[in-house]
Design a protein around this motif. Structure first.
Motif, PDB file in Angstrom:
ATOM      1  N   VAL A   1       0.942  -1.120   0.007  1.00 23.43           N
ATOM      2  CA  VAL A   1      -0.113  -0.086  -0.064  1.00 23.43           C
ATOM      3  C   VAL A   1       0.937   1.170  -0.030  1.00 23.43           C
ATOM      4  O   VAL A   1       1.837   1.215   0.747  1.00 23.43           O
ATOM      5  N   LEU A   2       0.534   2.071  -0.902  1.00 25.95           N
ATOM      6  CA  LEU A   2       1.466   3.323  -0.953  1.00 25.95           C
ATOM      7  C   LEU A   2       0.431   4.594  -0.471  1.00 25.95           C
ATOM      8  O   LEU A   2      -0.720   4.676  -1.028  1.00 25.95           O
ATOM      9  N   ILE A   3       0.958   5.381   0.455  1.00 24.71           N
ATOM     10  CA  ILE A   3       0.235   6.427   1.023  1.00 24.71           C
ATOM     11  C   ILE A   3       0.868   7.627   0.427  1.00 24.71           C
ATOM     12  O   ILE A   3       1.998   7.923   0.303  1.00 24.71           O
ATOM     13  N   GLU A  53      -4.504   1.534  -7.653  1.00 26.55           N
ATOM     14  CA  GLU A  53      -5.846   1.989  -7.521  1.00 26.55           C
ATOM     15  C   GLU A  53      -6.164   2.533  -6.139  1.00 26.55           C
ATOM     16  O   GLU A  53      -5.491   2.213  -5.343  1.00 26.55           O
ATOM     17  N   VAL A  54      -6.674   3.740  -6.126  1.00 26.39           N
ATOM     18  CA  VAL A  54      -7.119   4.481  -4.727  1.00 26.39           C
ATOM     19  C   VAL A  54      -8.091   3.758  -4.192  1.00 26.39           C
ATOM     20  O   VAL A  54      -9.406   3.371  -4.269  1.00 26.39           O
ATOM     21  N   VAL A  55      -7.444   3.193  -2.781  1.00 23.34           N
ATOM     22  CA  VAL A  55      -8.559   2.123  -2.010  1.00 23.34           C
ATOM     23  C   VAL A  55      -8.883   2.845  -0.705  1.00 23.34           C
ATOM     24  O   VAL A  55      -9.548   2.277   0.305  1.00 23.34           O
ATOM     25  N   GLY A  56      -8.610   3.944  -0.501  1.00 26.06           N
ATOM     26  CA  GLY A  56      -8.667   4.759   0.791  1.00 26.06           C
ATOM     27  C   GLY A  56      -8.468   5.869   0.995  1.00 26.06           C
ATOM     28  O   GLY A  56      -7.380   6.520   0.131  1.00 26.06           O
ATOM     29  N   GLY A  90      -6.468   0.803   6.497  1.00 23.32           N
ATOM     30  CA  GLY A  90      -6.677   1.868   7.218  1.00 23.32           C
ATOM     31  C   GLY A  90      -5.623   2.091   8.162  1.00 23.32           C
ATOM     32  O   GLY A  90      -5.488   3.433   8.807  1.00 23.32           O
ATOM     33  N   ARG A  91      -4.829   1.113   8.715  1.00 26.67           N
ATOM     34  CA  ARG A  91      -3.859   1.166   9.581  1.00 26.67           C
ATOM     35  C   ARG A  91      -2.569   2.220   8.967  1.00 26.67           C
ATOM     36  O   ARG A  91      -2.369   3.038   9.555  1.00 26.67           O
ATOM     37  N   ALA A  92      -2.516   1.728   7.629  1.00 35.45           N
ATOM     38  CA  ALA A  92      -1.578   2.607   7.050  1.00 35.45           C
ATOM     39  C   ALA A  92      -1.911   4.127   6.884  1.00 35.45           C
ATOM     40  O   ALA A  92      -1.041   5.007   6.946  1.00 35.45           O
ATOM     41  N   ALA A  96      -0.085   7.306   8.610  1.00 31.19           N
ATOM     42  CA  ALA A  96       0.242   8.599   7.836  1.00 31.19           C
ATOM     43  C   ALA A  96      -0.028   9.679   8.398  1.00 31.19           C
ATOM     44  O   ALA A  96       0.474  10.710   8.597  1.00 31.19           O
ATOM     45  N   VAL A  97      -1.330   9.943   8.861  1.00 33.12           N
ATOM     46  CA  VAL A  97      -2.022  10.890   9.738  1.00 33.12           C
ATOM     47  C   VAL A  97      -1.109  11.216  10.874  1.00 33.12           C
ATOM     48  O   VAL A  97      -0.844  12.393  11.261  1.00 33.12           O
ATOM     49  N   GLU A  98      -0.889  10.054  11.831  1.00 32.55           N
ATOM     50  CA  GLU A  98      -0.147  10.359  13.025  1.00 32.55           C
ATOM     51  C   GLU A  98       1.289  10.849  12.670  1.00 32.55           C
ATOM     52  O   GLU A  98       1.530  11.939  13.416  1.00 32.55           O
ATOM     53  N   GLY A  99       1.940  10.594  11.715  1.00 30.65           N
ATOM     54  CA  GLY A  99       3.138  10.773  11.200  1.00 30.65           C
ATOM     55  C   GLY A  99       3.131  12.441  11.031  1.00 30.65           C
ATOM     56  O   GLY A  99       3.933  13.116  11.218  1.00 30.65           O
TER      57      GLY A  99
END
Ligand SMILES: CC(C)(COP(=O)(O)OP(=O)(O)OC[C@H]1O[C@@H](n2cnc3c(N)ncnc32)[C@H](O)[C@@H]1OP(=O)(O)O)[C@@H](O)C(=O)NCCC(=O)NCCS
Length: 141
Positions: A1-3, A53-56, A90-92, A96-99
């Protein structure tokens, strides 16, 4: 998963995900909202890509705080495509938000969630988030 940060070309995917979150809308208003968020220094919208594909998506909003010397960060929205749940996306996104909140020197990262979203509550607990309060809301329009 790429954020990565959301871009204009993500409008269709963001619209689809918003629908799954319970906020159905046409692409046109979503494109306008995306533009406003992109112009806002206090906001960042991340998307998760799997196989191109954007999945989240997950958003962060940072604001000045009266309670702390530092800013506080709010998770403004988080949703994973129905077909890709329970796969770590969701975890990733939340990490990312926390980071981002840490990078911006925030004292706290928080979120509000509807009482009915029991699945999401389990997800937040699993990721070490503590339930610390209640949300009251009043619709103005
Ligand atoms: C909540 C949501 C974002 C979680 O995303 P996800 O990609 O399915 O979550 P992950 O696969 O990254 O799960 C991370 C951990 O939480 C756990 N978890 C996720 N959903 C769970 C659930 N419903 N019940 C129990 N545990 C759950 C996972 O098992 C995983 O644990 P592990 O790492 O120990 O295996 C997703 O279910 C969703 O989009 N829900 C609908 C929209 C929504 O409610 N958003 C929140 C608005 S406040």
């Amino acid at each position: 998963v790429l954020i990565r940060t959301a871009k204009r070309g993500d409008v269709a995917a963001v619209t689809r995900l918003l629908g799954q979150l319970g906020y159905p809308a046409d692409e046109e208003p979503v494109a306008r909202r995306l533009k406003r968020l992109q112009r806002s220094a206090a906001d960042e919208l991340f998307v998760a890509e799997a196989d191109g594909e954007v999945v989240g998506l997950a958003g962060i909003h940072v604001s000045a705080s009266l309670e702390y010397d530092e800013d506080a960060a709010k998770v403004s929205a988080i949703v994973v495509d129905e077909a890709h749940r329970l796969g770590g996306v969701g975890r990733a996104l939340l990490e990312a938000v926390e980071g981002e909140a840490r990078r911006r020197g925030c004292a706290l990262v928080f979120l509000t969630t509807a009482e009915r979203r029991k699945d999401a509550h389990e997800f937040y607990r699993r990721l070490g988030w503590e339930e610390t309060g209640r949300r009251f809301a009043k619709r103005l329009r």
